[in-house]
Design an enzyme around this catalytic site. Structure first.
Site, short mmCIF file in Angstrom:
data_model
loop_
_atom_site.label_atom_id
_atom_site.label_comp_id
_atom_site.label_asym_id
_atom_site.label_seq_id
_atom_site.Cartn_x
_atom_site.Cartn_y
_atom_site.Cartn_z
NE ARG A 47 -2.06 2.02 3.44
CZ ARG A 47 -2.62 2.50 4.56
NH1 ARG A 47 -3.89 2.25 4.81
NH2 ARG A 47 -1.92 3.21 5.41
CG ASP B 141 -7.18 3.99 3.07
OD1 ASP B 141 -8.27 4.37 2.61
OD2 ASP B 141 -7.00 3.69 4.27
CD1 TRP C 174 -7.33 12.41 9.76
CD2 TRP C 174 -8.05 10.40 10.36
NE1 TRP C 174 -6.23 11.68 10.12
CE2 TRP C 174 -6.65 10.42 10.49
CE3 TRP C 174 -8.72 9.20 10.68
CZ2 TRP C 174 -5.89 9.32 10.94
CZ3 TRP C 174 -7.98 8.13 11.12
CH2 TRP C 174 -6.59 8.18 11.25
#
Length: 409
Positions: free
Chosen positions: A147, A217, A409
Protein backbone atom coordinates in the site's frame (compact mmCIF):
# COMPACT_ATOMS: atom_id res chain seq x y z
CA UNK A 1 -20.12 -27.12 29.96
CA UNK A 2 -21.33 -23.73 31.18
CA UNK A 3 -19.92 -20.21 31.20
CA UNK A 4 -19.07 -19.03 34.73
CA UNK A 5 -17.27 -15.72 34.06
CA UNK A 6 -16.94 -13.05 31.39
CA UNK A 7 -14.19 -10.54 32.18
CA UNK A 8 -13.32 -7.37 30.27
CA UNK A 9 -9.61 -6.56 30.21
CA UNK A 10 -8.36 -3.15 29.05
CA UNK A 11 -4.68 -2.71 28.33
CA UNK A 12 -2.56 -0.14 26.52
CA UNK A 13 0.75 -1.54 25.27
CA UNK A 14 1.46 1.24 22.72
CA UNK A 15 -2.29 1.57 22.01
CA UNK A 16 -5.55 0.72 23.79
CA UNK A 17 -7.11 -2.74 23.44
CA UNK A 18 -10.30 -4.20 24.91
CA UNK A 19 -10.33 -7.98 25.34
CA UNK A 20 -13.15 -10.23 26.55
CA UNK A 21 -12.13 -13.39 28.41
CA UNK A 22 -14.83 -16.04 28.85
CA UNK A 23 -14.21 -18.82 31.39
CA UNK A 24 -16.13 -22.11 31.60
CA UNK A 25 -16.77 -24.41 34.56
CA UNK A 26 -14.31 -26.89 33.01
CA UNK A 27 -11.50 -24.32 33.06
CA UNK A 28 -11.48 -23.69 29.30
CA UNK A 29 -11.11 -20.01 28.40
CA UNK A 30 -11.69 -18.05 25.21
CA UNK A 31 -10.60 -14.59 24.08
CA UNK A 32 -12.37 -12.02 21.92
CA UNK A 33 -11.29 -8.62 20.59
CA UNK A 34 -13.65 -5.71 21.37
CA UNK A 35 -11.36 -2.81 20.44
CA UNK A 36 -13.06 0.24 18.92
CA UNK A 37 -10.31 2.77 18.27
CA UNK A 38 -10.93 6.03 20.14
CA UNK A 39 -14.15 4.73 21.75
CA UNK A 40 -12.77 1.74 23.63
CA UNK A 41 -14.46 2.44 26.95
CA UNK A 42 -17.89 2.56 25.33
CA UNK A 43 -17.55 -1.06 24.24
CA UNK A 44 -16.00 -2.07 27.56
CA UNK A 45 -18.99 -0.64 29.42
CA UNK A 46 -21.45 -2.28 27.01
CA UNK A 47 -19.80 -5.63 27.67
CA UNK A 48 -19.43 -5.24 31.43
CA UNK A 49 -22.82 -3.77 32.18
CA UNK A 50 -25.09 -5.36 29.59
CA UNK A 51 -23.58 -8.43 27.93
CA UNK A 52 -21.39 -10.24 30.46
CA UNK A 53 -24.27 -10.87 32.93
CA UNK A 54 -26.26 -12.54 30.14
CA UNK A 55 -23.50 -15.04 29.38
CA UNK A 56 -23.18 -16.59 32.83
CA UNK A 57 -24.62 -20.13 33.05
CA UNK A 58 -25.11 -20.42 29.28
CA UNK A 59 -23.75 -23.08 26.93
CA UNK A 60 -20.59 -21.81 25.16
CA UNK A 61 -21.09 -24.22 22.27
CA UNK A 62 -24.29 -22.48 21.10
CA UNK A 63 -22.46 -19.87 19.04
CA UNK A 64 -25.11 -19.08 16.42
CA UNK A 65 -27.89 -18.97 19.01
CA UNK A 66 -25.85 -16.66 21.26
CA UNK A 67 -25.07 -14.35 18.34
CA UNK A 68 -28.75 -14.07 17.39
CA UNK A 69 -29.77 -13.56 21.02
CA UNK A 70 -27.29 -10.71 21.59
CA UNK A 71 -28.20 -9.06 18.29
CA UNK A 72 -31.97 -9.36 18.46
CA UNK A 73 -32.77 -9.19 22.16
CA UNK A 74 -31.28 -5.70 22.59
CA UNK A 75 -33.82 -4.34 20.06
CA UNK A 76 -31.42 -1.44 19.25
CA UNK A 77 -29.45 -3.19 16.54
CA UNK A 78 -26.22 -2.60 14.68
CA UNK A 79 -23.70 0.18 15.25
CA UNK A 80 -19.98 -0.18 16.04
CA UNK A 81 -20.32 -0.43 19.83
CA UNK A 82 -22.95 -3.17 19.75
CA UNK A 83 -21.26 -5.13 16.96
CA UNK A 84 -17.79 -4.93 18.55
CA UNK A 85 -19.26 -6.33 21.77
CA UNK A 86 -21.01 -9.15 19.92
CA UNK A 87 -17.81 -9.80 17.97
CA UNK A 88 -15.82 -10.27 21.17
CA UNK A 89 -18.31 -12.83 22.49
CA UNK A 90 -18.40 -14.64 19.15
CA UNK A 91 -14.59 -14.88 18.89
CA UNK A 92 -14.27 -16.08 22.46
CA UNK A 93 -16.85 -18.82 21.91
CA UNK A 94 -15.11 -20.01 18.74
CA UNK A 95 -11.84 -20.00 20.69
CA UNK A 96 -13.41 -22.22 23.35
CA UNK A 97 -14.94 -24.57 20.79
CA UNK A 98 -11.59 -25.00 19.06
CA UNK A 99 -9.80 -25.72 22.35
CA UNK A 100 -12.42 -28.31 23.34
CA UNK A 101 -12.14 -29.95 19.93
CA UNK A 102 -8.34 -29.77 20.01
CA UNK A 103 -8.33 -28.06 16.61
CA UNK A 104 -7.37 -24.63 15.24
CA UNK A 105 -10.38 -22.57 14.29
CA UNK A 106 -9.81 -22.83 10.54
CA UNK A 107 -10.34 -26.59 10.77
CA UNK A 108 -13.79 -26.01 12.29
CA UNK A 109 -14.61 -23.68 9.37
CA UNK A 110 -13.98 -26.37 6.76
CA UNK A 111 -10.21 -26.65 6.74
CA UNK A 112 -7.55 -24.73 4.86
CA UNK A 113 -8.23 -23.57 1.30
CA UNK A 114 -4.61 -22.39 0.87
CA UNK A 115 -1.21 -22.74 2.49
CA UNK A 116 -1.04 -19.11 3.64
CA UNK A 117 -2.63 -15.69 3.27
CA UNK A 118 -0.96 -13.11 1.08
CA UNK A 119 -0.51 -9.87 3.00
CA UNK A 120 0.13 -6.30 1.98
CA UNK A 121 2.26 -3.87 3.94
CA UNK A 122 2.04 -0.11 4.44
CA UNK A 123 4.78 1.90 2.74
CA UNK A 124 4.80 5.68 3.04
CA UNK A 125 7.02 8.69 2.83
CA UNK A 126 7.10 12.46 3.16
CA UNK A 127 9.09 12.59 -0.11
CA UNK A 128 9.35 10.26 -3.10
CA UNK A 129 12.87 9.06 -2.16
CA UNK A 130 11.65 8.37 1.38
CA UNK A 131 8.68 6.46 -0.06
CA UNK A 132 11.02 4.39 -2.23
CA UNK A 133 13.08 3.52 0.86
CA UNK A 134 9.92 2.44 2.68
CA UNK A 135 8.83 0.23 -0.25
CA UNK A 136 12.27 -1.39 -0.39
CA UNK A 137 12.18 -2.00 3.37
CA UNK A 138 8.80 -3.74 3.08
CA UNK A 139 9.99 -5.86 0.17
CA UNK A 140 13.00 -6.87 2.27
CA UNK A 141 10.62 -7.93 5.04
CA UNK A 142 8.96 -10.27 2.56
CA UNK A 143 5.84 -8.36 1.50
CA UNK A 144 4.78 -9.02 -2.08
CA UNK A 145 2.08 -6.32 -2.22
CA UNK A 146 2.43 -2.74 -1.01
CA UNK A 147 0.00 0.00 0.00
CA UNK A 148 1.39 3.39 -1.04
CA UNK A 149 0.60 6.49 1.03
CA UNK A 150 2.41 9.77 0.54
CA UNK A 151 2.65 13.27 1.88
CA UNK A 152 1.19 15.97 -0.37
CA UNK A 153 2.79 19.39 -0.90
CA UNK A 154 0.66 22.01 0.84
CA UNK A 155 -0.81 19.59 3.39
CA UNK A 156 0.99 19.68 6.73
CA UNK A 157 -0.17 16.41 8.29
CA UNK A 158 -1.63 13.47 6.42
CA UNK A 159 -3.17 10.10 7.23
CA UNK A 160 -0.98 7.06 6.63
CA UNK A 161 2.50 8.63 6.60
CA UNK A 162 4.42 6.63 9.21
CA UNK A 163 7.25 9.14 9.66
CA UNK A 164 4.68 11.54 11.08
CA UNK A 165 5.20 10.90 14.81
CA UNK A 166 2.24 10.93 17.14
CA UNK A 167 2.03 12.88 20.39
CA UNK A 168 2.94 9.65 22.19
CA UNK A 169 6.25 9.60 20.31
CA UNK A 170 5.31 6.32 18.60
CA UNK A 171 5.32 5.68 14.88
CA UNK A 172 2.02 6.22 13.11
CA UNK A 173 1.94 2.49 12.30
CA UNK A 174 1.42 1.57 15.94
CA UNK A 175 -0.92 4.32 17.10
CA UNK A 176 -2.55 6.92 14.86
CA UNK A 177 -4.67 7.98 17.83
CA UNK A 178 -2.95 10.75 19.78
CA UNK A 179 -2.85 10.43 23.56
CA UNK A 180 -4.40 13.40 25.27
CA UNK A 181 -7.68 15.15 26.15
CA UNK A 182 -8.63 16.19 22.58
CA UNK A 183 -8.07 14.90 19.04
CA UNK A 184 -5.29 16.36 16.91
CA UNK A 185 -6.41 18.67 14.11
CA UNK A 186 -4.98 17.98 10.64
CA UNK A 187 -5.47 19.82 7.35
CA UNK A 188 -6.74 18.66 3.98
CA UNK A 189 -6.82 19.90 0.37
CA UNK A 190 -8.52 17.56 -2.10
CA UNK A 191 -7.34 19.42 -5.20
CA UNK A 192 -3.69 19.24 -4.12
CA UNK A 193 -4.10 15.52 -3.38
CA UNK A 194 -5.70 14.78 -6.77
CA UNK A 195 -2.93 16.63 -8.59
CA UNK A 196 -0.08 15.02 -6.68
CA UNK A 197 -1.05 11.38 -6.21
CA UNK A 198 -0.90 10.22 -9.87
CA UNK A 199 2.64 11.62 -10.16
CA UNK A 200 3.68 9.53 -7.14
CA UNK A 201 2.29 6.33 -8.63
CA UNK A 202 3.99 7.09 -11.92
CA UNK A 203 7.31 7.41 -10.07
CA UNK A 204 6.71 4.20 -8.12
CA UNK A 205 5.89 2.25 -11.26
CA UNK A 206 8.94 3.61 -13.04
CA UNK A 207 11.13 2.57 -10.10
CA UNK A 208 9.63 -0.81 -9.19
CA UNK A 209 8.15 -2.04 -12.46
CA UNK A 210 4.71 -3.20 -13.56
CA UNK A 211 4.39 -6.45 -11.60
CA UNK A 212 4.39 -5.28 -7.96
CA UNK A 213 0.78 -5.06 -6.70
CA UNK A 214 0.13 -1.52 -5.43
CA UNK A 215 -2.76 -0.36 -3.27
CA UNK A 216 -3.93 3.04 -2.04
CA UNK A 217 -6.34 4.23 0.67
CA UNK A 218 -8.41 7.34 -0.02
CA UNK A 219 -9.82 7.18 3.55
CA UNK A 220 -13.31 8.45 2.64
CA UNK A 221 -12.10 11.94 1.75
CA UNK A 222 -13.44 12.41 -1.79
CA UNK A 223 -16.83 13.13 -3.27
CA UNK A 224 -18.05 10.55 -5.80
CA UNK A 225 -16.97 12.60 -8.84
CA UNK A 226 -13.57 13.28 -7.25
CA UNK A 227 -13.18 9.57 -6.56
CA UNK A 228 -14.10 8.78 -10.16
CA UNK A 229 -11.49 11.26 -11.37
CA UNK A 230 -8.80 9.71 -9.18
CA UNK A 231 -9.68 6.15 -10.18
CA UNK A 232 -9.43 7.09 -13.84
CA UNK A 233 -6.14 8.96 -13.33
CA UNK A 234 -4.64 5.91 -11.61
CA UNK A 235 -5.65 3.41 -14.30
CA UNK A 236 -2.27 3.55 -16.09
CA UNK A 237 -0.58 2.34 -12.89
CA UNK A 238 -2.72 -0.81 -12.55
CA UNK A 239 -3.65 -0.66 -8.87
CA UNK A 240 -4.61 -3.81 -7.00
CA UNK A 241 -7.30 -1.63 -5.44
CA UNK A 242 -8.34 1.89 -4.51
CA UNK A 243 -9.72 1.76 -0.97
CA UNK A 244 -12.49 3.88 0.57
CA UNK A 245 -12.46 6.39 -2.26
CA UNK A 246 -15.66 8.03 -1.02
CA UNK A 247 -17.86 7.66 2.09
CA UNK A 248 -19.90 4.57 1.28
CA UNK A 249 -22.89 5.29 3.48
CA UNK A 250 -24.30 6.58 0.18
CA UNK A 251 -23.96 3.28 -1.60
CA UNK A 252 -25.36 4.60 -4.87
CA UNK A 253 -22.35 6.93 -5.07
CA UNK A 254 -20.26 3.95 -6.13
CA UNK A 255 -22.34 3.68 -9.32
CA UNK A 256 -20.88 6.97 -10.49
CA UNK A 257 -17.34 5.84 -9.66
CA UNK A 258 -17.88 2.56 -11.51
CA UNK A 259 -19.06 4.40 -14.62
CA UNK A 260 -15.81 6.29 -14.93
CA UNK A 261 -13.05 3.90 -13.91
CA UNK A 262 -11.97 0.26 -14.06
CA UNK A 263 -9.66 0.64 -11.05
CA UNK A 264 -10.74 -2.08 -8.56
CA UNK A 265 -12.53 -0.76 -5.47
CA UNK A 266 -12.33 -1.90 -1.85
CA UNK A 267 -14.85 -0.67 0.73
CA UNK A 268 -16.15 -1.41 4.19
CA UNK A 269 -13.77 -1.12 7.14
CA UNK A 270 -16.26 1.15 8.95
CA UNK A 271 -19.25 -1.09 8.17
CA UNK A 272 -20.78 -3.18 10.94
CA UNK A 273 -23.27 -5.60 9.36
CA UNK A 274 -23.96 -7.46 6.14
CA UNK A 275 -26.80 -5.03 5.43
CA UNK A 276 -24.26 -2.21 4.97
CA UNK A 277 -22.85 -4.20 2.04
CA UNK A 278 -26.11 -5.38 0.54
CA UNK A 279 -26.35 -2.98 -2.42
CA UNK A 280 -22.59 -2.83 -2.99
CA UNK A 281 -22.36 -6.60 -3.37
CA UNK A 282 -25.65 -7.30 -5.13
CA UNK A 283 -25.00 -4.62 -7.75
CA UNK A 284 -21.29 -5.46 -8.01
CA UNK A 285 -20.15 -1.93 -7.17
CA UNK A 286 -17.00 -3.10 -5.37
CA UNK A 287 -14.36 -5.79 -5.82
CA UNK A 288 -13.19 -6.40 -2.23
CA UNK A 289 -14.97 -6.33 1.15
CA UNK A 290 -12.86 -4.58 3.80
CA UNK A 291 -14.82 -5.52 6.93
CA UNK A 292 -13.02 -6.39 10.18
CA UNK A 293 -14.06 -9.32 12.34
CA UNK A 294 -13.72 -7.07 15.42
CA UNK A 295 -16.22 -4.47 14.22
CA UNK A 296 -18.53 -6.75 12.28
CA UNK A 297 -19.96 -9.09 14.88
CA UNK A 298 -17.25 -11.74 14.83
CA UNK A 299 -16.39 -14.79 12.78
CA UNK A 300 -20.01 -15.91 12.49
CA UNK A 301 -21.13 -12.67 10.82
CA UNK A 302 -18.03 -12.15 8.67
CA UNK A 303 -18.25 -15.64 7.17
CA UNK A 304 -21.83 -14.95 6.12
CA UNK A 305 -20.65 -11.76 4.42
CA UNK A 306 -17.89 -13.40 2.40
CA UNK A 307 -20.17 -16.28 1.43
CA UNK A 308 -22.65 -13.72 0.09
CA UNK A 309 -19.88 -11.83 -1.71
CA UNK A 310 -18.62 -15.05 -3.31
CA UNK A 311 -21.79 -15.27 -5.39
CA UNK A 312 -20.67 -12.10 -7.20
CA UNK A 313 -16.94 -12.95 -7.52
CA UNK A 314 -16.12 -10.37 -4.85
CA UNK A 315 -13.19 -11.26 -2.60
CA UNK A 316 -12.06 -10.54 0.93
CA UNK A 317 -9.61 -7.80 1.88
CA UNK A 318 -10.06 -7.80 5.64
CA UNK A 319 -9.11 -4.68 7.63
CA UNK A 320 -5.92 -5.37 9.60
CA UNK A 321 -4.13 -2.37 11.12
CA UNK A 322 -2.84 -2.31 14.67
CA UNK A 323 -6.20 -1.22 16.11
CA UNK A 324 -7.28 -4.81 15.50
CA UNK A 325 -5.68 -6.67 18.40
CA UNK A 326 -3.73 -9.90 17.86
CA UNK A 327 -6.89 -11.73 18.95
CA UNK A 328 -8.95 -10.11 16.19
CA UNK A 329 -6.18 -10.59 13.65
CA UNK A 330 -5.95 -14.29 14.51
CA UNK A 331 -9.70 -14.72 14.03
CA UNK A 332 -9.49 -13.08 10.60
CA UNK A 333 -6.55 -15.26 9.59
CA UNK A 334 -8.39 -18.45 10.47
CA UNK A 335 -11.41 -17.32 8.45
CA UNK A 336 -9.26 -16.14 5.54
CA UNK A 337 -7.44 -19.45 5.42
CA UNK A 338 -10.72 -21.38 5.20
CA UNK A 339 -12.84 -19.37 2.73
CA UNK A 340 -12.57 -19.84 -1.03
CA UNK A 341 -12.87 -16.19 -2.05
CA UNK A 342 -9.90 -14.85 -0.09
CA UNK A 343 -8.29 -11.84 -1.75
CA UNK A 344 -5.58 -10.32 0.42
CA UNK A 345 -5.00 -9.49 4.09
CA UNK A 346 -3.89 -6.14 5.43
CA UNK A 347 -1.06 -6.66 7.89
CA UNK A 348 0.67 -4.14 10.14
CA UNK A 349 2.94 -5.82 12.71
CA UNK A 350 2.04 -5.02 16.29
CA UNK A 351 4.53 -3.35 18.61
CA UNK A 352 6.89 -5.44 20.78
CA UNK A 353 4.94 -4.41 23.89
CA UNK A 354 1.68 -5.62 22.30
CA UNK A 355 3.30 -8.94 21.46
CA UNK A 356 4.39 -9.22 25.09
CA UNK A 357 0.77 -8.99 26.23
CA UNK A 358 -0.73 -11.17 23.48
CA UNK A 359 1.23 -14.38 22.91
CA UNK A 360 0.52 -15.68 19.43
CA UNK A 361 0.98 -18.68 17.16
CA UNK A 362 0.61 -16.56 14.00
CA UNK A 363 3.55 -16.50 11.56
CA UNK A 364 4.55 -14.19 8.70
CA UNK A 365 6.97 -15.64 6.19
CA UNK A 366 7.81 -14.71 2.58
CA UNK A 367 4.83 -12.38 2.41
CA UNK A 368 2.28 -14.88 3.72
CA UNK A 369 0.47 -15.10 7.06
CA UNK A 370 -0.66 -18.26 8.81
CA UNK A 371 -2.64 -18.40 12.08
CA UNK A 372 -0.79 -21.48 13.36
CA UNK A 373 -2.16 -24.81 14.52
CA UNK A 374 -2.75 -24.31 18.22
CA UNK A 375 -6.33 -25.18 19.22
CA UNK A 376 -8.79 -22.30 18.98
CA UNK A 377 -7.52 -18.90 17.91
CA UNK A 378 -3.94 -19.56 18.99
CA UNK A 379 -3.61 -16.44 21.17
CA UNK A 380 -3.13 -16.29 24.94
CA UNK A 381 -3.34 -13.15 27.08
CA UNK A 382 -0.66 -12.44 29.68
CA UNK A 383 -2.83 -10.71 32.25
CA UNK A 384 0.12 -9.63 34.40
CA UNK A 385 1.74 -7.92 31.42
CA UNK A 386 -1.64 -6.45 30.40
CA UNK A 387 -2.09 -4.90 33.85
CA UNK A 388 1.28 -3.16 33.58
CA UNK A 389 -0.02 -1.06 30.66
CA UNK A 390 -3.04 0.89 31.93
CA UNK A 391 -5.56 2.59 29.66
CA UNK A 392 -4.68 6.04 28.32
CA UNK A 393 -7.20 8.40 26.75
CA UNK A 394 -6.57 8.65 23.01
CA UNK A 395 -8.40 10.12 20.03
CA UNK A 396 -8.02 9.66 16.30
CA UNK A 397 -7.20 12.90 14.46
CA UNK A 398 -9.71 14.92 12.48
CA UNK A 399 -9.31 17.18 9.45
CA UNK A 400 -10.34 20.69 8.49
CA UNK A 401 -10.29 22.33 5.07
CA UNK A 402 -8.47 25.61 4.55
CA UNK A 403 -11.62 27.57 5.38
CA UNK A 404 -12.02 25.73 8.66
CA UNK A 405 -14.74 23.27 7.62
CA UNK A 406 -14.51 19.88 9.35
CA UNK A 407 -13.74 17.22 6.73
CA UNK A 408 -13.44 13.42 6.66
CA UNK A 409 -10.10 12.34 8.09
Amino acid sequence: MRIIRADVIITSPTRNFVTLKITTDEGVTGLGDATLNGRELAVAAYLKEHVAPLLVDTDPHRIEDTWQFLYRSAYWRRGPVTMAAIAAVDMALWDIKGKVAGLPLYQLLGGASRTGLRAYGHASGATVPELFDSIRAHLTQGYTAIRVQTAVPGINALYGVATQLQSSGERYDYEPAGRGPRPTEEDWDTSAYLRHLPTVFEAVRNEFGPELPLLHDGHHRMTPIQAARLGKALEPYDLFWLEDCTPAENQDALRLVRKHTTTPLAIGEVFNTIWDFQTLIRDQLIDYVRAAVTHFGGVTALKKLVDYAAQYQIKSGFHGPTDISPVGLAAQLHLGLAIHNFGIQEYMPHSPRTNEVFQQSMTFSHGYLHPGDRPGLGVELDEVAAASFPYEQAYLPFSRLRDGTVHDW
